[in-house]
Design a protein around this motif. Structure first.
Motif, PDB file in Angstrom:
ATOM      1  N   ILE A 146      39.422  40.687  33.088  1.00 38.54           N
ATOM      2  CA  ILE A 146      39.478  41.851  33.982  1.00 38.54           C
ATOM      3  C   ILE A 146      38.357  41.858  35.012  1.00 38.54           C
ATOM      4  CG2 ILE A 146      40.695  43.329  32.333  1.00 38.54           C
ATOM      5  CD1 ILE A 146      38.012  44.611  31.607  1.00 38.54           C
ATOM      6  N   SER A 147      37.379  40.986  34.869  1.00 37.24           N
ATOM      7  CA  SER A 147      36.290  40.922  35.846  1.00 37.24           C
ATOM      8  C   SER A 147      36.573  39.802  36.843  1.00 37.24           C
ATOM      9  CB  SER A 147      34.941  40.699  35.152  1.00 37.24           C
ATOM     10  OG  SER A 147      34.974  39.535  34.356  1.00 37.24           O
ATOM     11  N   ASP A 148      35.923  39.872  37.979  1.00 37.32           N
ATOM     12  CA  ASP A 148      36.194  38.919  39.052  1.00 37.32           C
ATOM     13  C   ASP A 148      34.920  38.186  39.428  1.00 37.32           C
ATOM     14  OD1 ASP A 148      37.687  37.557  40.836  1.00 37.32           O
ATOM     15  OD2 ASP A 148      38.106  39.240  42.173  1.00 37.32           O
ATOM     16  N   ARG A 149      35.098  37.007  39.986  1.00 40.70           N
ATOM     17  CA  ARG A 149      33.947  36.207  40.419  1.00 40.70           C
ATOM     18  C   ARG A 149      33.470  36.682  41.791  1.00 40.70           C
ATOM     19  NH1 ARG A 149      38.615  33.216  40.969  1.00 40.70           N
ATOM     20  NH2 ARG A 149      39.083  32.447  43.066  1.00 40.70           N
ATOM     21  N   THR A 168      32.892  29.554  42.570  1.00 38.89           N
ATOM     22  CA  THR A 168      32.290  28.919  41.400  1.00 38.89           C
ATOM     23  C   THR A 168      31.236  29.767  40.703  1.00 38.89           C
ATOM     24  OG1 THR A 168      30.620  27.810  42.769  1.00 38.89           O
ATOM     25  CG2 THR A 168      32.679  26.615  42.355  1.00 38.89           C
ATOM     26  N   GLU A 169      30.937  30.958  41.238  1.00 39.99           N
ATOM     27  CA  GLU A 169      29.837  31.754  40.686  1.00 39.99           C
ATOM     28  C   GLU A 169      30.277  33.175  40.324  1.00 39.99           C
ATOM     29  OE1 GLU A 169      25.852  30.141  42.869  1.00 39.99           O
ATOM     30  OE2 GLU A 169      27.290  31.239  44.120  1.00 39.99           O
ATOM     31  N   PHE A 170      29.787  33.629  39.184  1.00 36.94           N
ATOM     32  CA  PHE A 170      29.996  35.020  38.789  1.00 36.94           C
ATOM     33  C   PHE A 170      28.850  35.902  39.290  1.00 36.94           C
ATOM     34  CE2 PHE A 170      29.431  38.540  35.766  1.00 36.94           C
ATOM     35  CZ  PHE A 170      30.668  39.162  35.925  1.00 36.94           C
ATOM     36  N   ALA A 204      40.783  27.025  32.744  1.00 34.68           N
ATOM     37  CA  ALA A 204      39.320  27.133  32.625  1.00 34.68           C
ATOM     38  C   ALA A 204      38.790  28.260  33.501  1.00 34.68           C
ATOM     39  CB  ALA A 204      38.661  25.811  33.005  1.00 34.68           C
ATOM     40  N   GLU A 205      39.312  28.375  34.703  1.00 30.42           N
ATOM     41  CA  GLU A 205      38.870  29.449  35.591  1.00 30.42           C
ATOM     42  C   GLU A 205      39.278  30.809  35.042  1.00 30.42           C
ATOM     43  OE1 GLU A 205      39.758  31.052  40.117  1.00 30.42           O
ATOM     44  OE2 GLU A 205      39.737  28.898  39.744  1.00 30.42           O
ATOM     45  N   ASP A 206      40.510  30.919  34.555  1.00 37.51           N
ATOM     46  CA  ASP A 206      41.002  32.189  34.021  1.00 37.51           C
ATOM     47  C   ASP A 206      40.191  32.630  32.805  1.00 37.51           C
ATOM     48  OD1 ASP A 206      43.045  34.358  33.640  1.00 37.51           O
ATOM     49  OD2 ASP A 206      43.461  33.211  31.815  1.00 37.51           O
ATOM     50  N   MET A 207      39.748  31.691  32.014  1.00 33.78           N
ATOM     51  CA  MET A 207      39.035  32.001  30.785  1.00 33.78           C
ATOM     52  C   MET A 207      37.518  32.033  30.955  1.00 33.78           C
ATOM     53  SD  MET A 207      41.226  32.521  28.286  1.00 33.78           S
ATOM     54  CE  MET A 207      43.021  32.524  28.295  1.00 33.78           C
ATOM     55  N   GLY A 208      37.055  31.952  32.192  1.00 37.64           N
ATOM     56  CA  GLY A 208      35.623  32.076  32.440  1.00 37.64           C
ATOM     57  C   GLY A 208      34.816  30.829  32.173  1.00 37.64           C
ATOM     58  N   LEU A 209      35.468  29.679  32.087  1.00 42.09           N
ATOM     59  CA  LEU A 209      34.757  28.441  31.792  1.00 42.09           C
ATOM     60  C   LEU A 209      34.376  27.660  33.049  1.00 42.09           C
ATOM     61  CD1 LEU A 209      36.884  27.187  28.778  1.00 42.09           C
ATOM     62  CD2 LEU A 209      34.523  27.945  28.688  1.00 42.09           C
ATOM     63  N   ALA A 210      34.792  28.145  34.213  1.00 46.80           N
ATOM     64  CA  ALA A 210      34.600  27.367  35.428  1.00 46.80           C
ATOM     65  C   ALA A 210      33.408  27.827  36.260  1.00 46.80           C
ATOM     66  CB  ALA A 210      35.876  27.426  36.281  1.00 46.80           C
ATOM     67  N   TYR A 211      32.679  28.842  35.794  1.00 45.21           N
ATOM     68  CA  TYR A 211      31.548  29.348  36.570  1.00 45.21           C
ATOM     69  C   TYR A 211      30.310  28.495  36.336  1.00 45.21           C
ATOM     70  CZ  TYR A 211      34.570  33.428  36.919  1.00 45.21           C
ATOM     71  OH  TYR A 211      35.621  34.258  37.156  1.00 45.21           O
ATOM     72  N   SER A 212      29.620  28.168  37.416  1.00 42.75           N
ATOM     73  CA  SER A 212      28.450  27.296  37.310  1.00 42.75           C
ATOM     74  C   SER A 212      27.192  28.051  36.896  1.00 42.75           C
ATOM     75  CB  SER A 212      28.195  26.593  38.650  1.00 42.75           C
ATOM     76  OG  SER A 212      27.952  27.553  39.687  1.00 42.75           O
ATOM     77  N   ASP A 213      27.237  29.390  36.941  1.00 41.54           N
ATOM     78  CA  ASP A 213      26.009  30.158  36.702  1.00 41.54           C
ATOM     79  C   ASP A 213      26.072  31.028  35.451  1.00 41.54           C
ATOM     80  OD1 ASP A 213      27.919  31.865  37.701  1.00 41.54           O
ATOM     81  OD2 ASP A 213      26.568  32.949  39.035  1.00 41.54           O
ATOM     82  N   ILE A 214      26.975  30.723  34.544  1.00 42.48           N
ATOM     83  CA  ILE A 214      27.049  31.462  33.280  1.00 42.48           C
ATOM     84  C   ILE A 214      26.327  30.678  32.200  1.00 42.48           C
ATOM     85  CG2 ILE A 214      28.568  32.292  31.446  1.00 42.48           C
ATOM     86  CD1 ILE A 214      28.578  34.061  33.894  1.00 42.48           C
TER      87      ILE A 214
END
Length: 534
Positions: free
Chosen positions: A376-379, A383-385, A350-360
């Motif tokens: 290729i982008s980083d948090r 928990t936040e992008f 989930a984190e690798d696929m961008g599903l774990a961010y609380s602010d998306i």
């Protein structure tokens, strides 16, 4: 053929399957090539409950994302496909590459696209009788992403057969039973390890391929548990009938897929079309346990790729005849029947696929671009992008470096960092060294890069344009009211970025060249560049 609820054929299939299910008074559960007694059912029940809790939501999230991002795959010829996959295998492991080369050099495969192939869609790998070598066949008729991943999948089977120490025995194919569970880890695991190369395989469709592939593997886990629980409950009935089978299917559709209020009669369409429910009860769960192990290998690769490859190659070296648990223990994989393992896998993916961010916000304008660049982008935090925060110069160079690695080639720069404001041991130091060595960045001076400074829009497009070379000024800039605010050194790059739809103006017909760029804008620009370039 429409099987009606009163169908005598359906009743006959039920009774045949139930007879196998009840053989010797025991419920049979297939794990590897061993049929084991009822006490293993509890282990599978615990596994299935963990899958419905952790993997099912992950699968649904990945599937939703894949629907909204660019899927424009350009395709490859057979020769291009063979070359690309072969190079990838050698990059993963030399032994894997040599096995693949042996197969292709000796024409032990058929992936040709032609109309007169077997009408049954699918693919398979078999051991040629008396020859001790595999043969790979695919019947795909479309030049799409599935064609590539299917070839990789079947190559995993083929290489494992060639690696098997037992294949040299001419009697092995007659006396031994292949472990489907183990074989599927070797195939599905190779698919997941290949994700690192998707940029070079699929170009601008790589992000879509990532979500499609990962959601498919996750779906294999969920489907396997769904049908295993359905079979277990139906065949535990003293006199199973179609009504009861439909009722159980409708209940499990809610448990595993969140599908509520499904008509029991419609649920019949779900299980009637799966032949395993009749001819091989308790087999379908094999797809779940192998896919869980494959996801675990991928999750490990995100943190320690060398270790993940070593574990995979140990599995491949065991060949196709070692039972699942024995093979998993030999490769030192975590126990996928442990709910904590299932939970950990789902969290890492989930984190690798961008599903774990609380602010998306999945409905925001930037969401498709965020998901297209999540690899290729980083948090900013755990928990936040932080999509609305300004991106720094150091963060953007890291984004450029990761993009180049994924779509072009690995970065292995030995150049020394000359900037005093960049720490040599920082996580993005190698990208800054690469960018400086290749003229992508110049810094404010010989000693200062401005690592933590917020990057301006004209600085950003200038860095991006230098990956391919400098671009000259065109009159497209005069379409914007603040064209005269662009620095002379940035005019060519800004012209190029506008012409190729890599950057757009802001409200009021402004380019705002000296304004800062948000992290959301940065991933959109990167996604537009990837679409244009690859």
């Amino acid at each position: 053929l429409e099987l009606r609820r009163e169908s005598s054929l359906l009743y006959s299939l039920f009774q045949t399957a139930k007879k196998e299910f009840d053989q010797n008074g025991r419920m049979l559960v297939t794990l590897g090539d061993n049929a084991v007694a009822f006490d293993k059912a509890k282990e599978l029940e615990t596994f299935s409950d963990a899958v419905s809790t952790y993997i099912a939501p992950l699968m649904l999230g990945l599937t939703d994302i894949s629907i909204g991002i660019d899927d424009s795959y350009k395709g490859m010829t057979e020769a291009q496909l063979k070359t690309a996959v072969g190079e990838m295998f050698y990059d993963i492991d030399d032994e894997l590459g040599r096995s693949f080369s042996f197969m292709t050099d000796n024409s032990l495969y058929d992936i040709e696209l032609r109309d007169n192939k077997n009408i049954a869609e699918g693919a398979y790998t078999v051991l040629l009788t008396g020859k001790g070598v595999p043969y790979l066949f695919t019947s795909n008729t479309e030049d799409d992403i599935w064609r590539v991943t299917t070839f990789i999948h079947e190559s995993g089977h083929a290489c494992a057969l060639m690696h098997s120490p037992l294949v040299a025995d001419p009697w092995s194919e007659y006396l031994l039973t292949m472990s489907v569970d183990t074989g599927e880890i070797q195939a599905q695991g190779l698919e997941m390890l290949s994700e690192y190369h998707f940029g070079r395989l699929f170009g601008s469709a790589a992000a879509y391929a990532r979500y499609l592939e990962t959601s498919t593997i996750a779906m294999s886990i969920v489907d396997g548990c769904f049908f295993n629980e359905w079979q277990t409950r139906v065949y535990s009935e003293k006199n199973p009938d179609v009504d009861k089978a439909n009722e159980i299917a409708a209940e499990l559709l809610d448990k595993y897929y969140g599908v509520q209020d499904y008509k029991k009669e419609d649920a019949q369409n779900i299980w009637v079309g799966v032949q395993h429910n009749f001819v091989a009860p308790m087999y379908y769960v094999s797809y779940a346990v192998s896919a869980a192990a494959a996801l675990d290998i991928y999750a490990l690769s995100l943190d320690d790729r060398d270790s993940a490859v070593d574990k995979y190659m140990q599995l491949s070296a065991l060949g196709a005849f070692v039972p699942f648990k024995e093979a998993a223990n030999e490769a030192e994989l975590d126990d996928v029947f442990d709910p904590e393992t299932v939970k950990r896998i789902s969290e890492v993916i989930a984190e690798d696929m961008g599903l774990a961010y609380s602010d998306i916000d999945a409905d925001a304008w930037y969401a498709p671009y965020f998901y297209e660049t999540s690899h290729i982008s980083d948090r900013r935090t755990d928990t936040e992008f932080m999509p609305d925060a300004a991106i720094t110069r150091g963060e953007f160079v890291e984004l450029l470096g990761k993009m180049y690695e994924y779509y072009e080639d690995d970065i292995d720069s030995n150049a020394a960092i000359t900037f005093e404001d960049v720490k040599a041991d920082s996580k993005d130091a190698k990208y800054i060294a690469w960018a400086e060595e290749n003229g992508i960045i110049t810094g404010y001076s010989e000693n200062e890069f401005g690592y933590d400074d917020e990057i301006t829009r004209e600085q950003l497009v200038t860095m991006l344009s230098r990956i391919d070379g400098n671009y000259v000024f065109t009159d497209v800039l005069f379409n914007y009211t603040d064209a005269d605010a662009i620095s002379l050194w940035a005019a060519g790059a800004m012209s190029w970025a506008i012409t190729n739809s890599i950057i757009n103006g802001r409200d009021g017909n402004l380019l705002a060249p000296k304004e800062n760029t948000t992290r959301a804008e940065a991933v959109k620009i990167a996604a537009c560049y990837i679409k244009e370039k690859y």
